[in-house]
Design a protein around this motif. Sequence first.
Motif, PDB file in Angstrom:
ATOM      1  N   UNK A  59       2.798  -9.869 -12.874  1.00 53.59           N
ATOM      2  CA  UNK A  59       3.950  -8.977 -13.017  1.00 53.59           C
ATOM      3  C   UNK A  59       5.195  -9.682 -12.489  1.00 53.59           C
ATOM      4  N   UNK A  60       6.350  -9.058 -12.721  1.00 56.08           N
ATOM      5  CA  UNK A  60       7.621  -9.546 -12.204  1.00 56.08           C
ATOM      6  C   UNK A  60       7.869  -8.934 -10.837  1.00 56.08           C
ATOM      7  N   UNK A  61       8.154  -9.769  -9.847  1.00 55.90           N
ATOM      8  CA  UNK A  61       8.446  -9.267  -8.506  1.00 55.90           C
ATOM      9  C   UNK A  61       9.678  -8.363  -8.548  1.00 55.90           C
ATOM     10  N   UNK A  62       9.623  -7.255  -7.814  1.00 55.87           N
ATOM     11  CA  UNK A  62      10.758  -6.339  -7.754  1.00 55.87           C
ATOM     12  C   UNK A  62      10.727  -5.244  -8.792  1.00 55.87           C
ATOM     13  N   UNK A  63       9.865  -5.376  -9.806  1.00 60.53           N
ATOM     14  CA  UNK A  63       9.747  -4.328 -10.817  1.00 60.53           C
ATOM     15  C   UNK A  63       8.718  -3.305 -10.366  1.00 60.53           C
ATOM     16  N   UNK A  77      -1.885   1.487 -22.064  1.00 56.38           N
ATOM     17  CA  UNK A  77      -0.507   1.709 -21.639  1.00 56.38           C
ATOM     18  C   UNK A  77      -0.526   2.039 -20.155  1.00 56.38           C
ATOM     19  N   UNK A  78       0.174   1.243 -19.365  1.00 55.04           N
ATOM     20  CA  UNK A  78       0.176   1.466 -17.921  1.00 55.04           C
ATOM     21  C   UNK A  78       0.917   2.748 -17.581  1.00 55.04           C
ATOM     22  N   UNK A  79       2.109   2.911 -18.142  1.00 54.91           N
ATOM     23  CA  UNK A  79       2.901   4.114 -17.857  1.00 54.91           C
ATOM     24  C   UNK A  79       4.071   4.206 -18.825  1.00 54.91           C
ATOM     25  N   UNK A  94       0.831  -1.206   0.000  1.00 50.92           N
ATOM     26  CA  UNK A  94       0.000   0.000   0.000  1.00 50.92           C
ATOM     27  C   UNK A  94       0.864   1.253   0.000  1.00 50.92           C
ATOM     28  N   UNK A  95       1.925   1.231   0.800  1.00 48.88           N
ATOM     29  CA  UNK A  95       2.811   2.400   0.868  1.00 48.88           C
ATOM     30  C   UNK A  95       3.502   2.614  -0.463  1.00 48.88           C
ATOM     31  N   UNK A  96       3.882   1.520  -1.106  1.00 48.81           N
ATOM     32  CA  UNK A  96       4.533   1.624  -2.396  1.00 48.81           C
ATOM     33  C   UNK A  96       3.593   2.206  -3.430  1.00 48.81           C
ATOM     34  N   UNK A  97       2.387   1.691  -3.455  1.00 52.28           N
ATOM     35  CA  UNK A  97       1.394   2.198  -4.401  1.00 52.28           C
ATOM     36  C   UNK A  97       1.117   3.673  -4.151  1.00 52.28           C
ATOM     37  N   UNK A 151       6.145  -2.589 -12.104  1.00 49.71           N
ATOM     38  CA  UNK A 151       4.904  -2.863 -12.830  1.00 49.71           C
ATOM     39  C   UNK A 151       3.692  -2.971 -11.922  1.00 49.71           C
ATOM     40  N   UNK A 152       3.824  -3.673 -10.789  1.00 45.01           N
ATOM     41  CA  UNK A 152       2.664  -3.880  -9.913  1.00 45.01           C
ATOM     42  C   UNK A 152       2.106  -2.569  -9.351  1.00 45.01           C
ATOM     43  N   UNK A 153       2.936  -1.725  -8.729  1.00 40.62           N
ATOM     44  CA  UNK A 153       2.382  -0.467  -8.217  1.00 40.62           C
ATOM     45  C   UNK A 153       1.880   0.466  -9.304  1.00 40.62           C
ATOM     46  N   UNK A 154       2.575   0.499 -10.449  1.00 43.18           N
ATOM     47  CA  UNK A 154       2.112   1.338 -11.548  1.00 43.18           C
ATOM     48  C   UNK A 154       0.772   0.845 -12.081  1.00 43.18           C
TER      49      UNK A 154
END
Length: 287
Positions: free
Chosen positions: A162-166, A246-248, A13-16, A168-171
């Motif tokens: 998504x790939x962990x550590x990228x 397009x996500x970002x 949540x903090x990352x997002x 992509x997930x928060x974006x």
Amino acid sequence: MEMISRRRFVSLAALVAAIPAGLAGCTPRATSGAGSGSAAVAAPAAGADTLRVGVRADVVGFGYLNERTGKFYGLEIDIANELAERLGYRDVAFTTVTPDDRKEILLDGQVDALVACYSIAESRLKNFDFSPAYYDDAVIAVVENSSLIASVEDLVGRTFGTMAGSNAAPLLSVKLYEEGFTSGEPLQANEDNSDVTFDTWRLRQYASYQELSDALEVGEVDAMVLDGAIAHTYMNDERSILEGFTVEEVSYGVATIKDSELSARVAEAVQAMLDDGTIDALVDKWN
């Protein structure tokens, strides 16, 4: 999977929550200008004959390791070699990094710089400096043609991978919230947030891009979300990029330790490579 409290989910949540500010941190590629490519760059410190660079080994066209020959190939490998030469190093030593470990590898001093599909983002500027961007890309979604998924609306109630550590997930989380696809509230998650259920979608994260690609093939995920440059490694005639989604937009830069002696020299050298057309030539070579 278990029910999750707001406190337990604080890491994701903090990352997002931090991502919106981070979007402004993306730096566009410098365009060719009047600057000279022969700008003087200070030589490395005494005894520092080798530039240690963290690179990808699994991204065709950017950083790829031929395990039979032990040699690396790609745009970022060429950029690292050119960078080392301009900085006055005699040699380059490559260390394979992944999205999950590259931050710690640089922070621990195992490498001097990252040239590893590492996007420039505000959230990363606490620990690292970035050179001017050498490549522009976008985070996209890929689906299997057999799924008949034609738009993001078709993914309501389905699973994104998504790939962990990228990033992509928060974006992705922010993008889906901004488009009204989701309320953004997580409902369930496992311990490492590799499997998270939201109100209208599910997120699954994988340790490697190959595992992510395999998950898409067997239907474990309905769409995989990743940088376009990386997606091309895993494309085939049975897959398509999801149109209109397009996500970002992202930009790749060379990362060095925050406020290190190397940061300014790397930034100057990369800018010179942009100004004299070296970067454009290398991009054309690998496109």
